[in-house]
Design an enzyme around this catalytic site. Structure first.
Site, mmCIF file in Angstrom:
data_model
loop_
_atom_site.group_PDB
_atom_site.id
_atom_site.type_symbol
_atom_site.label_atom_id
_atom_site.label_comp_id
_atom_site.label_asym_id
_atom_site.label_seq_id
_atom_site.Cartn_x
_atom_site.Cartn_y
_atom_site.Cartn_z
ATOM 1 N N GLY A 170 -5.070 -5.432 -54.002
ATOM 2 C CA GLY A 170 -4.276 -4.886 -52.912
ATOM 3 C C GLY A 170 -3.487 -3.669 -53.363
ATOM 4 O O GLY A 170 -3.175 -3.518 -54.551
ATOM 5 N N CYS A 214 1.640 -7.082 -60.062
ATOM 6 C CA CYS A 214 1.621 -5.896 -59.212
ATOM 7 C C CYS A 214 1.154 -4.704 -60.046
ATOM 8 O O CYS A 214 1.540 -4.572 -61.209
ATOM 9 C CB CYS A 214 3.035 -5.641 -58.680
ATOM 10 S SG CYS A 214 3.154 -4.169 -57.653
ATOM 11 N N GLU A 235 1.954 -6.802 -49.969
ATOM 12 C CA GLU A 235 1.761 -5.385 -49.615
ATOM 13 C C GLU A 235 2.733 -4.937 -48.520
ATOM 14 O O GLU A 235 3.227 -3.810 -48.560
ATOM 15 C CB GLU A 235 0.309 -5.119 -49.185
ATOM 16 C CG GLU A 235 -0.762 -5.466 -50.217
ATOM 17 C CD GLU A 235 -0.500 -4.916 -51.610
ATOM 18 O OE1 GLU A 235 0.207 -3.894 -51.745
ATOM 19 O OE2 GLU A 235 -0.987 -5.524 -52.585
HETATM 20 NI NI NI Z 1 2.205 -4.623 -55.668
#
Ligand code: NI
Length: 169
Positions: free
Chosen positions: A45, A92, A135
């Site tokens: 993502g 992330c 997200e």
């Molecule tokens: Ni992220």
């Protein structure tokens, strides 16, 4: 074009992104860059602010490009439903090397636009629900580290500051 991914602490990552209002060539190019950058990372993502585009666009592909039809592009997403909870480890692309368990909804329904500006609604459970929440958080300037509490968060932020000081971030 693969673009550099902003890291935790960089300006563009910590504000609220603006709604997309114009579906022009520049938007299409930005979306292509998001997809290319996400696959190259590789990641499941990416949110537009992570590549320095301050707009409410997210891309998700749980198969990282391996399965046709898995790619989701969602513009101006809003939650219609959020139920339950899950506690799983998360990372992330804007915080490489860091992971933590984050509380997320178990199921979400998200409404938004596709890259042509047509309305779409998606339901996600498990990892997909987590990805949508992660997200959309980015679009509001929130990185998963900001969702942590107390000592866990402090420790991570301190480590990042240290890496920054030595030019490793
Ligand atoms: Ni992220």
């Amino acid at each position: 074009m693969i673009r550099p991914i902003l890291r935790y602490g960089e300006r563009g990552l910590h504000g609220r992104a603006a709604d997309v209002t114009t579906f022009d060539d520049a938007l299409q190019r930005a979306i292509d860059d998001m997809i290319e950058t996400m696959y190259a990372a590789p990641g499941i993502g990416l949110a537009a602010p992570q590549i320095g585009v301050p707009l409410r666009i997210l891309s998700i592909d749980l198969s990282v490009g391996r399965t046709t039809g898995d790619l989701i592009i969602m513009i101006n997403p809003v939650f219609l439903e959020r139920d339950g909870s899950q506690l799983e480890e998360e990372g992330c692309l804007s915080a490489p090397g860091f992971n933590a368990t984050v509380l997320r909804p178990a199921r979400v329904v998200v409404k938004g636009l596709d890259r042509e500006g047509r309305e779409q609604t998606r339901e996600g459970t498990g990892l997909l629900a987590r990805a949508f929440q992660h997200e959309i958080d980015h679009l509001d300037g929130t990185v998963f580290i900001d969702r942590l509490r107390g000592i866990k968060r402090d420790l991570m932020v301190r480590k990042i500051h240290k890496l920054k000081k030595t030019g490793q971030w």
